[in-house]
Design a protein around this motif. Structure first.
Motif, short mmCIF file in Angstrom:
data_model
loop_
_atom_site.label_atom_id
_atom_site.label_comp_id
_atom_site.label_asym_id
_atom_site.label_seq_id
_atom_site.Cartn_x
_atom_site.Cartn_y
_atom_site.Cartn_z
N ASP A 28 -39.63 -17.03 14.95
CA ASP A 28 -38.31 -17.42 14.79
C ASP A 28 -37.25 -16.28 15.29
O ASP A 28 -37.66 -15.15 15.26
CB ASP A 28 -38.02 -18.01 13.25
N HIS A 29 -36.24 -16.68 16.20
CA HIS A 29 -35.41 -15.93 16.86
C HIS A 29 -36.05 -14.70 17.42
O HIS A 29 -35.81 -13.49 17.31
CB HIS A 29 -34.57 -15.26 15.44
N SER A 30 -37.15 -15.40 18.03
CA SER A 30 -37.67 -14.36 19.05
C SER A 30 -36.83 -13.82 20.34
O SER A 30 -37.04 -12.82 20.82
CB SER A 30 -38.99 -14.61 19.70
N SER A 31 -35.92 -14.64 20.71
CA SER A 31 -35.15 -14.05 21.63
C SER A 31 -33.53 -14.26 21.29
O SER A 31 -33.13 -15.07 20.67
CB SER A 31 -35.28 -14.71 22.94
N VAL A 32 -32.66 -13.29 21.34
CA VAL A 32 -31.33 -13.21 21.01
C VAL A 32 -30.63 -13.91 22.32
O VAL A 32 -30.75 -13.26 23.27
CB VAL A 32 -30.91 -11.91 20.59
N THR A 33 -30.04 -14.94 21.89
CA THR A 33 -29.17 -15.21 23.04
C THR A 33 -27.61 -15.26 22.90
O THR A 33 -27.16 -15.17 21.90
CB THR A 33 -29.45 -16.88 23.46
N ALA A 34 -26.89 -15.42 23.99
CA ALA A 34 -25.38 -15.69 24.15
C ALA A 34 -25.09 -16.72 22.79
O ALA A 34 -24.03 -16.32 22.22
CB ALA A 34 -24.90 -15.93 25.28
N GLY A 35 -25.76 -17.58 22.63
CA GLY A 35 -25.29 -18.33 21.46
C GLY A 35 -25.40 -17.95 20.35
O GLY A 35 -24.96 -18.50 19.25
N ASP A 36 -26.15 -16.81 19.88
CA ASP A 36 -26.25 -16.30 18.77
C ASP A 36 -24.82 -15.40 18.21
O ASP A 36 -24.79 -15.12 16.99
CB ASP A 36 -27.41 -15.21 18.63
N LEU A 37 -24.15 -15.40 18.99
CA LEU A 37 -22.62 -14.54 18.86
C LEU A 37 -21.77 -15.74 18.10
O LEU A 37 -21.62 -16.80 18.28
CB LEU A 37 -22.02 -14.59 20.25
N VAL A 38 -21.43 -15.10 16.83
CA VAL A 38 -20.61 -15.68 16.09
C VAL A 38 -19.14 -15.27 16.03
O VAL A 38 -18.94 -14.26 15.73
CB VAL A 38 -21.32 -15.73 14.54
N PHE A 54 -16.44 -11.07 17.21
CA PHE A 54 -17.76 -11.76 17.16
C PHE A 54 -18.56 -10.88 16.33
O PHE A 54 -18.48 -9.70 16.07
CB PHE A 54 -18.36 -11.97 18.50
N LYS A 55 -19.49 -11.52 15.78
CA LYS A 55 -20.83 -10.67 15.06
C LYS A 55 -22.04 -11.15 15.51
O LYS A 55 -22.15 -12.49 15.83
CB LYS A 55 -20.49 -10.69 13.41
N PRO A 95 -24.57 -20.61 26.43
CA PRO A 95 -25.02 -19.98 25.03
C PRO A 95 -26.73 -19.65 25.53
O PRO A 95 -27.30 -19.29 24.48
CB PRO A 95 -25.32 -21.34 24.35
N ASN A 96 -27.08 -19.73 26.68
CA ASN A 96 -28.57 -19.60 27.03
C ASN A 96 -28.80 -18.23 27.45
O ASN A 96 -30.06 -17.92 27.87
CB ASN A 96 -29.11 -20.88 27.79
N ILE A 97 -27.87 -17.46 27.63
CA ILE A 97 -28.05 -16.24 28.43
C ILE A 97 -28.90 -15.24 27.20
O ILE A 97 -28.49 -15.01 26.15
CB ILE A 97 -26.70 -15.29 28.62
N VAL A 98 -29.97 -14.79 27.84
CA VAL A 98 -30.89 -14.06 26.73
C VAL A 98 -30.49 -12.54 26.93
O VAL A 98 -30.20 -12.05 27.88
CB VAL A 98 -32.34 -14.29 27.50
N LEU A 99 -30.30 -12.20 25.82
CA LEU A 99 -29.52 -10.99 25.38
C LEU A 99 -30.89 -9.97 25.13
O LEU A 99 -30.76 -8.70 26.06
CB LEU A 99 -28.54 -10.59 24.31
#
Lengths: 1141, 383
Positions: B160-170, B136-137, B193-197
């Protein structure tokens, strides 16, 4: 009789007053504890430090300058220089070319500079024939206390603080000196200018002593003491003890009758025990004042340096009595009457104590103590520095004025500019070393300042409330260490260290305030206005008359009153009306028949609700207004609803603990009982259910807990910083926790604990941890370590430099330089392995050669890199480059380790129950309850019976109830959530009322035969981790001198076989092992000894005998060889007499 | 009806202790009886009833086995059912406030939706291939929003993108992974996808490559496929007819149990146990606390009736985890059997090298844990 009594009360039931009958139950003042946050909002947690510093900067510094305002010249009598005004500016940068003047404390921390502000004076002086006035002349810099009124952080909101990289929860009250945070601890002392009567029961001596201290004057102690049933006055400046009658005669009381009246009054018992003294004076032939003065004058120590006409002896005595003995009692126009009365009173106190031994004073009584704070210490320091500054200035001016001709007109201002930084460096040196050595005031104190411990938020806070006693630690007297009843509410009963400093180092309670000086003069005038008669007009008969009370102001006797209660009442009314400072206290001492008024600084006091006519003056309405923010704590003071009581006045009041306890004679009501604990003890839930030493242990351990330190923790570069990765606020909190902000900077995690035995690896308080919990982040912590170096410029023009990674012969970069980037520094985020270089510094080989004068670029450099020494890899967290005050480049590299709990790491709950991790168990092996919950920690139940930490059990119960109901519960001292309510919640959620769950073994899958006490307890991870401690050595470095293995983990030292272990081996007879441990594996050494002379030689040659005939080789410890040589150096000849075994 | 209960099946629940927690040394065997194992009888007694099934969890009864068997399944579900989780994190850039190690730790704990059957175990010596590693990236940069209202407090309004969530994994397909039909249908991603990292602020950036591999829960809790897998024993409440509950205290008596367990007749105030609701009894032992109810009720739990509760938090649907655990157990048994047989064969051969013996056993386990299970063996328990 009974009927009558009923009738008396009958009318109370009838007419309702303001809609309420008098017998209606008094509506309790709900939430009166809200006064506490209001108090803390106004005063802050470390108000005592800040108030004291503010007082110094605003008031005291001006008094000091006023007392030393003139500088004159011995050479030119027309010259004078006068300080008109002084003020302290706001903190500024010292860099010359700075764009922005103001500086923040955080910048000082990072740059290793001092957070200080310039001191400006306004001077007036003569220049030729003119008088010149110059404002804002800088005479030096004063380190500024954080959050004081001179600090840039003062009155800033959270957002501004964030911009300054400062934590809003940080209490302030410390200094930043050369980048380190320094606290001036509160010092405890015996009060000044008060008479203390003590007895020595062994020698049968009774003595009254009084330490006099006047502003800017010397401190001296005067004793009135018994010796062979007679009373004498003793003072350092008089060689021998002077009979008290002679002293009184010298003070102008010549008639024996009057002396008797002033001391013994009309009391026959006192009179008879005093008569001896009159006889003695007569025997010594002292009858008149002149004779008495001659007598004393012969014994006064004369230390006159000035050359001048020798004064007659009696004048010497007069001078001593006026200025040195009991210096705090004023002698105006040679009127010795007040001093005579004071001596008379001291004598009477001795007589009283002789008659009734209960009338002695208690030194340990908190009311007899004064606390010395940063402000007072700085004031002393400043006075000393300022005086030296003026002496130097005078010398410099004299030097210029001495010159017969000058090119330009002499301007003292210029001389002043070249006075150097004596004041600045004096402050910095004193605060950074902690040595207050002021010869001028005979003060020689070390360890006044301490580095603020930033181990955790609590440790920093705990340090700010700490009080250290001047009492010697080694003396075996229990009194000063014991818990004094008068400490109630003022000093925390729990928070004191164990061991040698036990009871000597104390901590302030939550609501304590320490007074600063209040001007005495207006108070004295007020006292007279309230009808007190001047003491000078009274005779002994009146002073000790049956209905008179003597009025003292700050220890000096000012007058008499016949209506003490009314006088005190009026005085208090005026204070409550705000006519003078709320910190002036007044109380009646019925034993001594005196009224004491105190306005001096350093008294401990705390606020209390005033009760009048059986009703507290604070009502629910007031609290409602407070809740709405309509009024503040100061309004309560101003309206006379709340007042400060110091220990003495508290002792003279009738204080109700709760509203229900108010009786008609009650005068005050406690604001909240839990305020009797300090900030650190306030973290403990249900401390009133614990055995008291457990609370004390927790106070010590709370300071070692790893957690969050401050909001700016990630911006700090401290020498050592411990952080918890996932800190949690406790499930069971206390009001104190909310007030001090521990819930926002917590140091621990809520662990689900099963109180049961498991595996046997939990004996002796060891804990079992769940591996899955650790995997998920429980107890994970980070350790940040600072590594700093300077890129120096040397006096000879050469300088250090940073270099990129060197290449080896194959053109490859050595592995240890892997992380070095082109600038010679390790990159941020890089992993640092043991042995890696992270700052590749090079130093010129001739750095200290001051004769060098060549080109700096041509010199040869040698490598002086910084290498990573820890055995465990870390990561570069931060690299900072900056310039210090003396323009040297400073590099700080912060290296971080993230650690997961391992076997042997130390944990503790909040009840003084510490334990190390004994075993880490897989989740599937852990027991589980019906809900499938596994414990994070298993605690052995043997920890409970002997420790009696019932509070911990209630914490578990309340925590469990909180988890089930989704609320945080309170465990506030003397209150908090009730066990019954908690049990009710548990029952309502289908749990057992006692918090005991039915568990299933994770190993067998069968139910456990016992119910297990199961629920969340707040656990702290303590800073002691095995990783920092583990150590072993087989071979390694040796000390050069003895050739024995080095000592200590940091030097990879050996493990010592000490004398006790040696004794065991001797007892066992294991000689070969002894030999092996103590010599062969340690420092064996082959020597050649001459059997002829017994001395050591070398290479089979005896230099003494000049022969090699009878040389023998033997093995001895190198230390023994060293001993022989050292003995020989001292002219002792050790001879080895060899024999075949 | 309650009298029909075989008291030997019960674990006694007393005020201060639990009795008879263990079965006999040979579970189900009692002295003086013929309890010899009989497949028919076993089959008759063994029951698995699913009582509740949702997207995330399953509750089922397992009846008729010994605690050791039920516990073995529980343990396997927690520790030995494999999943895929992020194990290696290559940080290119991380200017967030979170340290790399902490971030990596959080990433590891994110459950992924990839069926572990598709992958092989990767041992530390193996090199990463498309058969054992999923890549993943994560590239997120926080920026300020252009048209943010003047006085906002909400991060999402400001940035924008103030929290990185699990959904941001590509997911970055490697090799043959692109063509896998499973991945085309459902590309690998976190189950939630909503887990805040981590939370970011303008100017902060995270950029990293993440390698996920297959593992089991006993190595690290992140590989556990369940949030919890546990069981409790079926409660039993027996009222003593010789000591009836006084009618005026009947309601209080009923309150001592979980709601519905005790039924109170509205007129006669007689109490009786509702056998259907009994499974909901929480065993709080509240009834023992009141002296007036002393001896009124006897509490117990059925030793061989396990109420399982399994919450799935990974790629598995809840109903799949239990059968998987059975399969893993069978594989383990197979390995053991093979080793035992080998041992037997060796002892026939006489003295043989002991070390090679052990190696063969170990190899057997290795083969078993990585080999694809046959799909037919789930049947056994569905009888």
């Amino acid at each position: 009789m009974n009927l009558d009594a009923d009738n008396v009360w009958e009318h109370l039931d009838q007419p309702p007053l303001q809609g309420k009958g008098l017998t209606d139950p008094i509506k309790s003042v709900e939430d009166k504890w809200l006064l506490l946050p209001a108090f803390l909002k106004v005063k802050g947690l470390v108000k005592q430090h800040i108030d004291s510093f503010n007082y110094f900067v605003d008031v005291d510094i001006k008094n000091i300058v006023k007392a030393n305002e003139k500088v004159t010249s011995d050479v030119d009598p027309r010259f004078w220089l006068k300080y008109v005004d002084i003020q302290v500016g706001s903190p500024t940068r010292t860099d010359v070319d700075a764009m922005k003047g103001t500086v923040t404390p955080h910048e000082c921390r990072l740059r290793d500079t001092t957070y200080s502000a310039p001191i400006f004076v306004t001077i007036q002086y003569t220049r030729g024939k003119n008088v010149v006035r110059r404002p804002n002349v800088n005479i030096g810099r004063l380190p500024i206390m954080l959050r004081s009124n001179k600090c840039v952080l003062n009155g800033k909101n959270e957002e501004t603080l964030a911009r300054m990289i400062e934590c809003p929860l940080d209490p302030g009250g410390y200094f930043v000196v050369k980048g380190t945070e320094k606290v001036i601890l509160v010092q405890e002392q015996l009060s000044k200018n008060r008479i203390i009567v003590e007895t020595d029961p062994v020698k049968g001596i009774v003595s009254a002593s009084c330490t006099s201290s006047t502003h800017g004057g010397l401190k001296s102690k005067t004793y009135v003491t018994t010796k062979k049933d007679k009373i004498y006055l003793r003072h350092n400046s008089i060689h021998e003890d002077v009979p008290i009658v002679i002293v009184l005669k010298a003070l102008g009381i010549q008639s024996d009758k009057e002396i008797l009246l002033l001391t013994a009054g009309n009391n026959e018992a006192y009179k008879s025990s005093f008569s001896r003294n009159l006889e003695e004076a007569a025997k010594l032939g002292v009858f008149t004042r002149r004779q008495a003065l001659e007598y004393i004058g012969a014994k006064v120590k004369v230390n006159r340096r000035l050359v001048g006409p020798r004064r007659p002896v009696w004048e010497e005595a007069m001078e001593a009595l006026a200025t040195i003995v009991l210096a705090h009692v004023p002698v105006n126009n040679m009127d010795f009457r007040p001093k005579a009365i004071f001596v008379g009173t001291m004598t009477r106190r001795v007589l009283m104590a002789l008659d009734d031994e209960k009338l002695v004073d208690d030194r340990d009584y908190v009311g007899n103590k004064r606390l010395e704070l940063a402000g007072q210490l700085l004031a002393l320091l400043f006075e000393d520095l300022f005086k030296t500054f003026n002496t130097n200035l005078k010398a410099a001016i004299d030097k210029v004025l001495k010159k017969p001709s000058r090119t330009s007109e002499f301007d003292a201002f210029n001389t002043m500019q070249f006075q150097g930084d004596h004041i600045t460096s004096g402050f910095v040196r004193a605060i950074s070393t902690g040595n207050w050595s002021l010869k001028r005031f005979k003060m020689e104190r070390a360890g006044v300042t301490h580095v603020l411990s930033r181990l955790s938020f609590i440790s920093a806070l705990g340090m700010m409330t700490r009080i250290s006693s001047q009492f010697e630690k080694t003396r075996k007297v229990s009194g000063p260490r014991a818990l004094q009843p008068s400490q109630w509410g003022m000093l925390c009963p729990s928070d004191t260290p164990e061991g040698e400093a036990c009871g000597l180092v104390k901590n302030l309670a939550l609501m304590t305030h320490i007074t600063t000086d209040v001007e005495e003069e207006p108070i004295t005038r007020l006292v007279f206005a309230l009808g007190v008669e001047d003491i000078c007009l009274a005779t002994g008969a009146e002073i000790y008359g049956p209905h008179t009370f003597v009025v003292n102001v700050n220890g000096t006797i000012v007058g008499l009153t016949r209506y003490p209660t009314r006088f005190v009442g009026n005085f208090r009314k005026l204070r409550r009306a705000g006519r003078f400072s709320e910190f002036v206290s007044i109380y009646i001492n019925h034993h001594h028949r005196t009224v004491h008024i105190a306005s001096d600084g350093g008294r401990i006091c705390r606020p209390m609700i005033i009760v009048e006519n059986g009703r507290p003056k604070v009502t629910s309405d007031h609290i409602l207004q407070l809740k709405n923010g309509a009024i503040s704590f100061d309004d309560f003071l101003r309206k006379g609803l709340v007042e400060y009581l110091d220990v003495n006045e508290e002792n003279d009041s009738y204080i109700a603990l709760y509203e229900s306890m108010i009786v008609p004679t009650t005068t005050h009501l406690e604001i909240e009982p839990f305020t009797l604990l300090g900030a650190v003890a306030g973290l403990i839930p249900y401390p009133h259910h614990n055995q008291s030493p457990r609370n004390t242990y927790q106070c010590a351990m709370g300071k070692q807990a790893i957690g969050a330190i401050a909001y700016n923790q990630l911006n700090r570069i401290d020498t050592l910083l411990y952080l918890l990765v996932y800190p949690q606020k406790p499930m069971v909190k206390t009001k104190t926790i909310e007030l001090i902000g521990y819930d926002r900077l917590p140091a621990g995690q809520n662990a689900t604990v099963a109180v049961m035995s498991y595996s046997g690896y939990d004996i002796e308080d060891a804990l079992i941890l769940n591996k899955a919990s650790l995997d998920r982040g429980y107890g994970r912590c980070q350790v940040f370590r600072k590594n700093a170096t300077m890129i120096r410029k040397y006096p000879n023009g050469t300088f250090d430099r940073l270099a990129d990674a060197p290449l080896d012969e194959n053109g490859q970069i050595n592995k240890k330089y892997d992380i070095i980037q082109l600038d010679g520094l390790a990159g941020v985020g890089e992993r640092v392995d043991p042995g890696d270089v992270y700052v590749n510094k090079q130093t010129p080989s001739n750095a200290n050669d001051n004769t060098f004068s060549g080109q700096a670029a041509t010199v040869a450099y040698k490598n002086t890199p910084m290498t990573y020494k820890s055995p465990i890899a870390g990561y570069v967290d931060k690299v900072m480059l900056t310039e210090t005050e003396n323009e040297q480049t400073l590099i700080k590299v912060l290296i971080r380790q993230t650690r997961r709990p391992e076997l042997g790491d130390k944990f503790s709950s909040r009840h003084g129950q510490k334990g190390v991790c004994g075993l880490i168990v897989n989740q599937e092996d852990m027991p589980f309850n019906d809900q499938g919950i596994n414990p994070d920690t298993i605690m052995n139940p043997h920890g409970f019976p002997s420790r009696m930490t019932v509070g911990k059990m209630i914490e578990l119960l309340a925590g469990k109830a909180g988890v089930l109901s989704g609320k945080l519960q309170y465990g506030t001292a003397f209150g908090g959530s009730k066990v019954e309510d908690m049990s009710k919640i548990l029952i309502d959620h289908g749990f057992n009322y006692a918090g005991k769950d039915m568990l299933t073994s994770g190993i067998t899958g069968e139910p456990l035969e016992a119910y297990v006490f199961f629920g969340p307890i707040y656990y702290q991870k303590l800073k002691h981790m095995v990783m920092d401690k583990m150590h072993a050595r087989a071979r390694g470095p040796r000390a050069t001198l003895t050739r024995q293995p080095t000592e200590g983990r940091s030097r990879d030292g050996g493990l010592r076989l000490g004398e006790m272990e040696r004794d065991c081996l001797i007892g066992y007879g294991a000689t070969q092992l002894l030999l092996e441990r103590l010599m062969i594996s340690s420092d064996k050494f082959e020597v050649n000894a001459c059997q002829e002379c017994g001395l050591m030689g070398y290479n089979g040659w005896c230099p003494y005998c000049k022969s090699s005939k009878r040389m023998a080789q033997l093995t001895i410890p190198y230390a023994a060889k060293l001993l022989f040589q050292e003995l020989m150096a001292m002219n002792v000849v050790p001879r080895l007499i060899l024999d075949d075994a | 009806m309650p009298s029909a209960v075989d008291r030997r099946r019960l674990v006694g629940v007393h005020p201060e202790r639990v009795s008879d927690v263990s079965s006999t040394d040979f579970p189900g065997h009692y002295p003086g009886e013929d309890n010899s194992w009989d497949l028919e009888k076993f089959r008759k007694n063994l029951r698995v009833d699913i009582t509740r099934l949702s997207n995330r969890s399953i509750e089922f009864d397992l009846v008729g086995v010994d605690a050791s068997i039920a516990n073995a399944f529980r343990r396997i579900m927690i520790a030995e059912v494999p999943t895929i989780c992020i194990e290696h994190v290559y940080v290119w850039n991380n200017t967030s406030v979170m340290q790399d190690e902490v971030f990596a730790h959080r990433l590891g704990l994110v459950p992924l939706n990839v069926d572990p059957e598709l992958f092989e175990m990767k041992t530390p010596t193996d090199s990463a291939t498309d058969r054992n590693t999923l890549v993943f990236k994560l590239d997120v940069t926080c920026t300020r929003k252009q048209k943010a209202p003047p006085d906002p407090t909400d991060d999402n309004v400001l940035y924008d993108h103030s929290s990185v969530t699990a959904g941001d994994l590509v997911w970055v397909p490697q090799g043959e992974q692109v063509e896998l039909p499973v991945f085309i249908a459902k590309p690998p991603a976190p189950t939630n996808p909503n887990i805040v990292l981590v939370k970011l602020r303008p100017g902060q950036e995270v950029s990293m490559e993440l390698h996920a591999i297959k593992g089991v829960g006993k190595d690290h809790a992140k590989w556990t496929p369940v949030a919890t897998a546990s069981y409790r024993l079926l409660p039993s409440v027996t009222l003593d007819p010789s000591k009836p509950v006084p009618p005026h205290r009947a309601d209080k008596f009923a309150k001592c149990f979980s709601p519905g367990v005790i039924e109170v007749d509205s007129t006669t105030k007689a109490v009786r146990v509702n056998e259907q609701a009994l499974r909901g009894e929480s065993m709080s032992r509240e009834v023992f606390r009141h002296p007036e109810f002393e001896g009124c009720a006897k509490l117990g739990r059925f030793r061989d009736h396990f109420l399982f509760n399994v919450e799935s938090e990974g790629p598995y649907t809840p109903e799949r985890i239990f059968p998987t655990s059975i399969r893993i157990m069978r594989e383990k048994i197979a390995v053991l059997r093979k080793a035992a047989q080998a041992l037997l064969a060796d002892s026939d051969d006489g003295a043989m090298d002991a070390t090679s013996e052990r190696v063969s056993v170990e190899q057997g386990i290795n083969v078993a844990s990585t080999s694809e299970g046959t799909s037919g063996d789930v049947v056994m328990m569905e009888t």
